[in-house]
Design a protein around this motif. Sequence first.
Motif, mmCIF file in Angstrom:
data_model
loop_
_atom_site.group_PDB
_atom_site.id
_atom_site.type_symbol
_atom_site.label_atom_id
_atom_site.label_comp_id
_atom_site.label_asym_id
_atom_site.label_seq_id
_atom_site.Cartn_x
_atom_site.Cartn_y
_atom_site.Cartn_z
ATOM 1 N N SER A 100 9.131 -29.838 37.509
ATOM 2 C CA SER A 100 10.010 -30.431 36.731
ATOM 3 C C SER A 100 9.586 -30.765 35.123
ATOM 4 C CB SER A 100 10.456 -31.832 37.465
ATOM 5 O OG SER A 100 11.128 -33.002 36.334
ATOM 6 N N GLU A 101 8.124 -31.003 35.087
ATOM 7 C CA GLU A 101 7.709 -31.512 33.873
ATOM 8 C C GLU A 101 7.767 -30.136 32.796
ATOM 9 O OE1 GLU A 101 6.358 -31.755 36.664
ATOM 10 O OE2 GLU A 101 5.042 -33.453 36.915
ATOM 11 N N PHE A 102 7.562 -28.854 33.286
ATOM 12 C CA PHE A 102 7.967 -27.683 32.580
ATOM 13 C C PHE A 102 9.391 -27.428 32.634
ATOM 14 C CE2 PHE A 102 3.309 -26.051 33.629
ATOM 15 C CZ PHE A 102 2.903 -26.667 32.437
ATOM 16 N N THR A 104 12.145 -28.962 32.499
ATOM 17 C CA THR A 104 13.022 -29.937 31.905
ATOM 18 C C THR A 104 12.620 -30.167 30.249
ATOM 19 O OG1 THR A 104 12.111 -32.158 32.699
ATOM 20 C CG2 THR A 104 13.968 -30.863 34.001
ATOM 21 N N ALA A 105 11.356 -29.984 30.147
ATOM 22 C CA ALA A 105 10.835 -29.987 28.707
ATOM 23 C C ALA A 105 11.539 -29.408 27.686
ATOM 24 C CB ALA A 105 9.418 -30.043 28.661
ATOM 25 N N GLU A 112 2.549 -35.385 23.451
ATOM 26 C CA GLU A 112 2.942 -35.749 24.860
ATOM 27 C C GLU A 112 3.561 -34.273 25.447
ATOM 28 O OE1 GLU A 112 5.031 -36.436 21.999
ATOM 29 O OE2 GLU A 112 7.276 -35.848 22.056
ATOM 30 N N ASP A 113 3.545 -32.908 25.100
ATOM 31 C CA ASP A 113 3.831 -31.954 25.514
ATOM 32 C C ASP A 113 2.442 -31.092 25.567
ATOM 33 O OD1 ASP A 113 6.262 -32.698 26.581
ATOM 34 O OD2 ASP A 113 7.375 -31.111 25.457
ATOM 35 N N GLN B 16 -0.226 -41.197 29.545
ATOM 36 C CA GLN B 16 -0.093 -39.930 29.873
ATOM 37 C C GLN B 16 -1.556 -39.385 30.600
ATOM 38 O OE1 GLN B 16 2.080 -37.690 30.769
ATOM 39 N NE2 GLN B 16 2.612 -36.514 29.050
ATOM 40 N N SER B 83 0.969 -29.266 34.016
ATOM 41 C CA SER B 83 2.301 -29.530 34.132
ATOM 42 C C SER B 83 2.418 -31.449 34.000
ATOM 43 C CB SER B 83 2.937 -29.167 35.128
ATOM 44 O OG SER B 83 2.493 -29.972 36.352
ATOM 45 N N GLN B 84 1.153 -31.988 34.400
ATOM 46 C CA GLN B 84 1.171 -33.362 34.255
ATOM 47 C C GLN B 84 1.073 -33.784 32.895
ATOM 48 O OE1 GLN B 84 -1.476 -35.038 37.300
ATOM 49 N NE2 GLN B 84 0.070 -35.055 38.730
ATOM 50 N N GLN B 85 0.412 -32.934 32.270
ATOM 51 C CA GLN B 85 0.290 -33.476 30.724
ATOM 52 C C GLN B 85 1.419 -33.058 29.888
ATOM 53 O OE1 GLN B 85 -4.502 -33.162 30.943
ATOM 54 N NE2 GLN B 85 -3.471 -31.570 30.058
ATOM 55 N N ASN B 86 2.707 -32.943 30.493
ATOM 56 C CA ASN B 86 3.969 -32.413 29.682
ATOM 57 C C ASN B 86 4.737 -33.534 30.350
ATOM 58 O OD1 ASN B 86 4.242 -30.024 28.017
ATOM 59 N ND2 ASN B 86 6.309 -29.795 29.288
ATOM 60 N N LEU B 87 5.549 -33.981 29.098
ATOM 61 C CA LEU B 87 6.356 -35.230 29.441
ATOM 62 C C LEU B 87 7.618 -34.673 30.312
ATOM 63 C CD1 LEU B 87 6.659 -38.078 29.295
ATOM 64 C CD2 LEU B 87 7.194 -38.105 27.042
ATOM 65 N N GLY B 88 8.533 -33.871 29.742
ATOM 66 C CA GLY B 88 9.687 -33.314 30.209
ATOM 67 C C GLY B 88 10.813 -34.286 30.360
ATOM 68 N N ALA B 89 11.944 -33.891 30.277
ATOM 69 C CA ALA B 89 13.154 -34.767 30.172
ATOM 70 C C ALA B 89 13.303 -35.765 31.330
ATOM 71 C CB ALA B 89 14.436 -33.778 29.888
ATOM 72 N N ASP B 90 13.012 -35.217 32.763
ATOM 73 C CA ASP B 90 13.200 -35.800 34.065
ATOM 74 C C ASP B 90 12.301 -36.965 33.867
ATOM 75 O OD1 ASP B 90 14.864 -34.132 35.027
ATOM 76 O OD2 ASP B 90 13.660 -33.088 36.358
ATOM 77 N N LEU B 91 11.179 -37.100 33.085
ATOM 78 C CA LEU B 91 10.207 -38.378 33.422
ATOM 79 C C LEU B 91 10.482 -39.348 31.886
ATOM 80 C CD1 LEU B 91 7.204 -36.416 34.306
ATOM 81 C CD2 LEU B 91 8.298 -38.237 35.721
ATOM 82 N N MET B 102 19.553 -33.682 24.962
ATOM 83 C CA MET B 102 18.722 -33.628 26.274
ATOM 84 C C MET B 102 19.452 -34.456 27.395
ATOM 85 S SD MET B 102 16.417 -31.627 25.182
ATOM 86 C CE MET B 102 15.270 -31.939 26.471
ATOM 87 N N TYR B 104 20.748 -34.783 31.441
ATOM 88 C CA TYR B 104 20.572 -34.524 32.910
ATOM 89 C C TYR B 104 20.740 -33.396 33.598
ATOM 90 C CZ TYR B 104 20.025 -35.058 37.933
ATOM 91 O OH TYR B 104 19.956 -34.665 39.489
ATOM 92 N N MET B 435 7.392 -42.219 25.423
ATOM 93 C CA MET B 435 8.981 -41.581 24.704
ATOM 94 C C MET B 435 8.978 -40.387 23.958
ATOM 95 S SD MET B 435 11.063 -44.393 25.566
ATOM 96 C CE MET B 435 10.665 -46.034 26.025
ATOM 97 N N HIS B 436 9.733 -39.521 23.817
ATOM 98 C CA HIS B 436 9.710 -38.674 22.899
ATOM 99 C C HIS B 436 10.596 -38.785 21.579
ATOM 100 C CE1 HIS B 436 9.903 -34.569 20.905
ATOM 101 N NE2 HIS B 436 11.210 -34.308 20.837
#
Lengths: 466, 520
Positions: A100-102, A104-105, A112-113, B16, B83-91, B102, B104, B435-436
């Motif tokens: 999901s992190e990849f 949906t980013a 943060e990315d 993070q 991947s954990q070091q990437n925020l992503g819209a889901d989180l 952005m 859902y 937050m982005h």
Amino acid sequence: MTQPFVHPYIPNSAPETKAAMLKAVGADSIDEFYVDIPADLRMNRPLDLPEALVAEQDLVSHVQALLSSNVSTKENLSFLGAGTYNHFVPTVVDEVINRSEFLTAYAGEPYEDHGRFQALFQYQSLMGELLNMDVVNVPTYDGFQATATSLSMAGRMSGRRGVIVASDVMPDKLSRVQDFVSPNLDLVFVPTVNGTADVAAVAALVTDQTAAIWLETPSFTGAVETAIQELADAAHAAGAVLVVGTDPVGYGVITPPADQGADIVCGDIQSFGLHQWFGGAHGGFIAVHDDPKFIMEMPSRLFGLESTDVPGEYGFGDVAYDRTSFALREEGKEWVGTAAALWGIAAGVYLALMGPEGMAELGETLLARTQYAQQELAALPGVELTDSALHLREFVVDFSSSSVSAHSVVETLRGQGIEPGVVIGEYELLVCVTEMNSQTDIDRLVTAIAAVTANAAVTNTQEKNA
Amino acid sequence: MSLPVAPKPAVRRFHQASWDEKIIFELSTPGERGVLVSRPEPGVRSAVGDVVANLPVSLRRKKKAALPEMAQMRVLRHYLRLSQQNLGADLNIDVGQGTCTMKYSPKVNDALIRTTKLVDLHPLQNEADVQGILDLIWRLERMIAEISGMHAVSLHTSGGSTAIWMNISMIRAYHASRGEADQRDEVITTIFSHPSNAATAKAAGYKVITLHPDADGYPDADALRAVIGPRTAAIMITNPEDTGIFNPRVKEWVDLAHSVGALASYDQANANGILGITRAREAGFDVCHFNLHKTFSTPHACGGPGAGASAVSEALEPFLPGPVIVRDGDRFSLNRDRPQSIGKVAPFYGVVPNLVRAYSWIMALGAEGLREVAEIAVLNNNYLMKRVLEIPGATAPYAEGRRRIEQVRYSWEELHADTGITTEQIGVRMSDYGMHYWTSHHPYVVPEPFTLEPTEAYSKDELDEYADALTQVAREARENPEIVRTAPHNQTVHRTHEDTLDDPEKWAITWRAYQRKYFS
């Protein structure tokens, strides 16, 4: 009384919240927000759309029912290529890109990315090793765009319009390239000889108005070019560049074009960890040497390694951002936008899993199975190869001596659950063999085609005797 | 201390993941393998011999590619850490990336595409075997036609900018078909339209004229009147613009274009607040595009693949790329006979997984749901605007006192004047709260800009949380500016240096270039 419309995707559709928010902003109704939209531009009826399937289970049933009528290449035996290829996708690739992190980013900053920047820097680096080149872009849309852009870069660098097309190019790719470059470049086509470039004819056409020689290897017909260095020399002698369009799948064993003088190497990454997706999963790479003259003409983003305040910590950033349309609008190089980053991450994971041995083995398997299929098919009476060039993955068989149309071969074999290839001429079939096609699969194809051509031979003889 | 647990602070304490991960080449161990490959069978080998040894010398790779050698789980673990070091819209309460919608991306749509009935389809299979997907794409085309009011739709492009390219390419072909290609060499856009309108027009060979808004921030019709004429090929505009301001005179703009024989192209990247409210057709546009990865929910995928949907009038339909899906009763086929078409814009039929996702999203909402999406997106935006404008130092330039549609371009000009803190620094500090935050496209017409677009997807509580974090950072800028200047503090990595990124001698775009420049 109708129930208020509350949807799971729209938290604030809950009536109490909606009312509280309207009150907070001092509005009586949502209509107040649209006051700038004139009445004659307003829709005065609901959109005419199918009835919603608001319950998730109904949606699932509906979409599954639609897709279930498809018959996939897992349910038949496929030798289809021509731009989209059936390669094995290691499970770990899907595991990573479905995170999901990849998934949906989007456009987060390097902080943060950080993961996205590192994954794409690694993609650039892994591709760079395979291609022996120091600079690879964050993927553009597809191999078509990568090629169109690469040729345009050659035009911008040289201020010239001439492009000599030395190979057989996939017609769809050529269509895209022509539409894209038409304001800036003129293409001249040199017919191939025995499937590959006519070096002397190409060299004879190079002038001081030539921006690039454009070579495709493997070509549309799967022919592997052997004269890359000669073509590079011809281009360089006139101050032009050699642009090589390629599928990098064979470079575990085949010399990468950069070792033979190529200046810009470009193509598609679908072969690297992407499923077929009905042709819907393509990404384009452009690789150059570490030369600002080339790099400053690239429209795509380039992620570069950086240091941080903490010793031993890797940071990332955008290299030469001020060439892009993000920075300069129309004064940037072409444009940059949402393209194919996730596919780049997939290709990176793929190359990391394959490693040097995996890519070498894959190259050997593809060469071996391709040659096996070529030999077995060419041994059939009434079936010939269109050339004797070295082929990787794809080749063309010609049924003209048996007077069987390629179309009828396809029709007959489809009836047996085989997709034997793509019809590219009345008697010509483009056959694609990947590591997914075993010897048994190839033997089955050969047997089925043998039956068609043998039948035709009988019919032809009967007609002659009648 | 024991129970009860103290209440949570107003602003989230976030950190993070920070794995201090190496670059993948540093994880290589000679001999390890990540995946094994199907090998030629003995029968194949005996038939073809040693195919690698038989390669011409010039084609035989001398040295194996210097890819890392890693066992499978090491590759997996490395990438999962990334991947954990990437925020992503889901989180993330991802309202900070204005213009990009952005929202859902429903998980059910990701699940629906993961079927062999889609994943393993080849685009050139027997049409009889792909009726289901052709049917679905055809339906999606008709839905987009209704949502835009336009005549025909192509879903072939894989992003928004390339859809804009496709639109200008069709416009170019249209004028050429009328013998006006040479005469019409200009395209007009506005500064608050997405930069790709200007950039694609330039790439298509046009001179680009960019109009600035009037004093109140509205697109300036008089400025348009001053430059439009027989050389104009098209106007290419976004509406609402990236300021969130809807051009109430858009019909007049389109009519002006038509009055000089130009076409009007509508960038609907900002359509999320006007679904079912107003359409391209009613304003008279000839062509428009939507980003399926914005308005229609397909995931943004770290920057693609997205998907573009171009919708055209009857007059432009012949120029659409082929093949087009034709329905005959309940059978679907692909028509490749398109003599006036601009040709291909992408391989085959577009980003098919995203087409299925977008179709599923529309089906889950229907007409009433799409309108609710728009209305709540606009409500959320005006609510968030109220919260943001309560922060000392934040303003929303232009159209003072007016409502906005789905986003707002704000300014920290006052905060910057008071504190010296820039919008970029605020963005980095916002990341410390998970937050982005994004500024604006260039050039920064609005000083110290930031652009928030809450979409329909976030709850009131989440909008409040974002506004609270922004309020906190603005307060820090005044009371403790050093913490903002030295941010990030809670991120994967610390302040990143940027001094090599523009220096050809020093930049490192690949690991091999880094090794060559610094270790050889």
